[in-house]
Design an enzyme around this catalytic site. Structure first.
Site, short mmCIF file in Angstrom:
data_model
loop_
_atom_site.label_atom_id
_atom_site.label_comp_id
_atom_site.label_asym_id
_atom_site.label_seq_id
_atom_site.Cartn_x
_atom_site.Cartn_y
_atom_site.Cartn_z
N HIS A 188 43.84 14.74 -18.24
CA HIS A 188 45.02 13.92 -18.00
C HIS A 188 46.01 14.14 -19.14
O HIS A 188 47.18 14.44 -18.91
CB HIS A 188 44.61 12.46 -17.88
CG HIS A 188 45.71 11.54 -17.45
ND1 HIS A 188 46.55 11.82 -16.40
CD2 HIS A 188 46.11 10.33 -17.94
CE1 HIS A 188 47.42 10.84 -16.25
NE2 HIS A 188 47.18 9.92 -17.18
N CYS A 195 48.89 6.84 -11.95
CA CYS A 195 48.90 8.26 -12.32
C CYS A 195 47.85 9.09 -11.57
O CYS A 195 47.96 10.32 -11.53
CB CYS A 195 48.65 8.40 -13.82
SG CYS A 195 49.80 7.48 -14.85
N HIS A 206 54.85 14.71 -17.55
CA HIS A 206 53.92 13.89 -16.77
C HIS A 206 54.61 13.53 -15.44
O HIS A 206 55.60 12.82 -15.43
CB HIS A 206 53.61 12.65 -17.60
CG HIS A 206 52.61 11.72 -16.98
ND1 HIS A 206 52.05 11.92 -15.74
CD2 HIS A 206 52.05 10.56 -17.45
CE1 HIS A 206 51.20 10.93 -15.47
NE2 HIS A 206 51.20 10.10 -16.51
#
Length: 261
Positions: free
Chosen positions: A213, A78, A253
């Site tokens: 995040h 990520c 995301h």
């Protein structure tokens, strides 16, 4: 990349032969999975391998634009696109390149990854990504691509560029051992945020906004919120509150492109 250069006011044909770097955060294998599932090996054509290889995804940009600086794909899950930005900054500071394209990309072309994330219960069964919400139950997948055009500040000023932001510092680390492979390590998160201030004239108390995040998981979000609080919320003047948010609540995301989003 072409659009990013246009918005930066840089004529792409002026970069042929230049020491411009390309750093691409990428890790989604959907296209490769679709291609390699074909049982008929006669379908393997001259474009088969170049269409599946991450190095060529980055290299095609350098090839098309005639760029001769560093060129590499980055897969750190990520954080891929943020690590791409950090490596681009280091490359500019070392003089390895005079300009850099730092990018992240994520496309969802098949069901396999989504099925996997469902199996490990990472995705929200109700759909949206509820970052820092008591009702957070997982994240929603998103797709897209983002590219930044980076220069050393003095070069951008000399060129009369439209400067949108100044990157002051960066830092990269790994959680090391935690209570599970997919479970964040709060102390490591704190360390990487604190390290990003090294070599700058800033202190955590100077920061007014943190883009978190914030994946919308009931396990990861509280750990990150606590880490942010311990680094940025200590000894803050009352006139400078700390705002925290995550763009994932708007469009999900983007995985390898999450940071660039």
């Amino acid at each position: 990349s072409w659009e990013a250069l246009e918005r930066a006011g840089v004529a792409p044909d002026s970069l042929i032969g230049s020491s411009t770097g390309v750093f691409v955060g990428i890790n989604n294998l959907d296209y490769g999975t679709l291609r390699t599932r074909q049982e008929d090996r006669t379908k393997i054509d001259p474009y088969f391998s170049t269409g599946l290889t991450f190095s060529v995804a980055a290299g095609r940009i350098s090839y098309t634009l005639g760029l001769q600086g560093p060129c590499l794909p980055i897969d750190t899950a990520c954080s891929s696109s943020l690590v791409a930005v950090s490596l681009a900054m280091q490359s500019l500071r070392r003089g390895d390149c005079d300009m850099a394209l730092a990018a992240g990309v994520n496309l969802m072309l098949g069901p396999d990854a989504t099925m996997y994330f469902c199996r490990i219960r990472a995705l929200s069964p109700s759909g949206p990504c509820r970052t820092f919400d008591a009702a957070a139950d997982g994240y929603a997948r998103g797709e897209g691509c983002g590219v930044l055009v980076l220069k050393r500040l003095k070069d951008a000023i000399a060129s009369g560029d439209n400067i949108l932001a100044l990157l002051r510092g960066s830092s990269v680390n790994h959680d090391g051992r935690s209570s599970g492979l997919t479970i964040p390590n709060g102390r490591s998160q704190q360390q990487v945020m604190e390290k990003a201030f090294d070599g700058t004239d800033l202190k955590p108390q100077d920061v007014s906004y943190v883009e978190a995040h914030g994946t919308g998981t009931s396990l990861g979000d509280p750990i990150e919120a606590q880490s942010i609080s311990r680094v940025f919320a200590q000894n803050r003047p009352n006139k400078n509150p700390l705002w925290v948010g995550s763009v994932k609540t708007n469009f999900g995301h983007l995985e390898a492109a999450a940071g660039i989003a």
